[in-house]
Design an enzyme around this catalytic site. Structure first.
Site, PDB file in Angstrom:
ATOM      1  CB  CYS A  48      22.367  61.368  12.034  1.00 18.43           C
ATOM      2  SG  CYS A  48      21.225  62.722  12.340  1.00 18.43           S
ATOM      3  CD  GLN A  49      28.581  60.068   7.229  1.00 15.60           C
ATOM      4  OE1 GLN A  49      28.287  61.201   6.884  1.00 15.60           O
ATOM      5  NE2 GLN A  49      29.658  59.468   6.819  1.00 15.60           N
TER       6      GLN A  49
END
Length: 141
Positions: free
Chosen positions: A54-55
């Site tokens: 995930c960013q």
């Protein structure tokens, strides 16, 4: 202790988003869903519960109660918290068999979600789903 559960279902999310004409209004609704997630206790914000890929920072905590899965979650980004709420609406309270059988790609297509997210956000969304599915079906890993 983590607070588990989301009081809405995938059908509720689909119905609500169908009400809005513009993607901007849908985006705001998704952010509002994230604001309704119960706060995650800091004790769960550890590497054990972090979702890789995930960013933003995303924590997902599972609990299996009498064969039903419940998840607590949090993120450091408002839109990601909303996306977590959308995912949890699909999976919370479901059995492992129901999680495996749920067509998440169709759900995302109905929401018209992935085409409005950056590639990194889309990958993060898929990472959340993979993590949930791995808990529900450890043999599939």
């Amino acid at each position: 202790m983590a607070t588990f559960g989301v009081d809405i279902t995938a059908d509720d999310v689909l119905d609500a988003l169908a009400f809005f004409d513009s993607w901007e209004d849908r985006y705001k609704y998704i952010i509002d869903l994230g604001k309704e997630l119960p706060p995650l206790d800091e004790a769960y914000k550890t590497d054990e519960f972090i979702v890789r890929g995930c960013q933003s920072k995303v924590w997902l905590v599972p609990r299996n109660e009498s064969g039903q899965w419940f998840f607590a979650a949090d993120s450091d980004a408002f839109i990601v918290k909303g996306l977590l709420a959308v995912v949890l609406a699909a999976y919370n309270g479901k059995t492992s068999e129901e999680i495996k059988a749920f067509d998440i790609e169709h759900y995302f297509a109905q929401l018209n979600l992935l085409k409005h997210l950056s590639a990194t956000r889309g990958n993060g969304l898929k990472a959340m789903v993979q993590r949930i599915r791995a808990w529900a079906d450890p043999a599939a890993e």
